[in-house]
Scaffold this active site. Sequence first.
Site, short mmCIF file in Angstrom:
data_model
loop_
_atom_site.label_atom_id
_atom_site.label_comp_id
_atom_site.label_asym_id
_atom_site.label_seq_id
_atom_site.Cartn_x
_atom_site.Cartn_y
_atom_site.Cartn_z
N TYR A 38 43.00 46.16 34.82
CA TYR A 38 41.87 46.39 35.71
C TYR A 38 41.84 47.85 36.16
O TYR A 38 40.80 48.51 36.12
CB TYR A 38 41.96 45.45 36.91
CG TYR A 38 40.90 45.66 37.95
CD1 TYR A 38 39.57 45.30 37.70
CD2 TYR A 38 41.21 46.22 39.18
CE1 TYR A 38 38.59 45.51 38.65
CE2 TYR A 38 40.24 46.42 40.15
CZ TYR A 38 38.93 46.06 39.88
OH TYR A 38 37.97 46.27 40.83
N GLU A 58 33.69 40.90 46.04
CA GLU A 58 34.34 41.60 47.16
C GLU A 58 34.21 40.78 48.43
O GLU A 58 35.13 40.73 49.25
CB GLU A 58 33.76 43.01 47.35
CG GLU A 58 34.06 43.99 46.24
CD GLU A 58 35.49 44.46 46.15
OE1 GLU A 58 36.33 44.11 47.03
OE2 GLU A 58 35.80 45.20 45.20
N TRP A 89 43.02 41.12 46.04
CA TRP A 89 42.08 41.30 44.94
C TRP A 89 42.58 40.61 43.67
O TRP A 89 41.79 40.09 42.89
CB TRP A 89 41.80 42.78 44.70
CG TRP A 89 40.80 42.97 43.59
CD1 TRP A 89 41.04 43.55 42.38
CD2 TRP A 89 39.43 42.56 43.56
NE1 TRP A 89 39.89 43.53 41.61
CE2 TRP A 89 38.89 42.93 42.33
CE3 TRP A 89 38.60 41.92 44.48
CZ2 TRP A 89 37.56 42.69 41.97
CZ3 TRP A 89 37.27 41.66 44.12
CH2 TRP A 89 36.78 42.05 42.88
#
Length: 191
Positions: free
Chosen positions: A26, A48, A56
């Site tokens: 990522y 988000e 995350w």
Amino acid sequence: MTALLTGPDSLSRCAWVGDDAEYRRYHDEEWGRPLHGDRPLFEKMALEGFQAGLSWITILRKRPRFREVFSAFEPAAVAAYGPDDVERLMSDAGIIRNRAKIEATISNAALVRDMADGELDALMWSFAPAASVRPRPRVLSDIPAVTEDSTALSKALRRRGFRFVGPTTMYALMQSAGMVDDHVEGCWRAA
């Protein structure tokens, strides 16, 4: 935690990556690269929002299922969801089952659907700073979690009725969507 970490491939990266292979991918392929388009930015906003209060990596690992059950985050499709869809989503263990976040995603989708094509993109990117200074932190906590720009973006979105778009959430979006470049000095991805 120090700001840089050297991975098993001998590349120095932002230390938040840790030793997780998916985080490395990522970081290397997505985080901080300019992201445009109403649908991709709506997806980023939704994810988000779901991340609020969680890590995350949790969202990243669940992202394929989120995309599947939220109609690939096509705003018009998600905006059409009704009470049965909310219950379907609440029973899906493959996503974050938070009613307020699910309902906010549906409500936000309707707002995006009703905007002119490209309007969400233009609105969000209008809050990107003209230039950002490469962070030179000694430790990760030196990087801010909120900025004046993310606060202004949050306020602009809230005025339009968007939910789960607080200043911290919007700064995370700005970082991940490349509106700011917070790859720390010494990271191989730092421009």
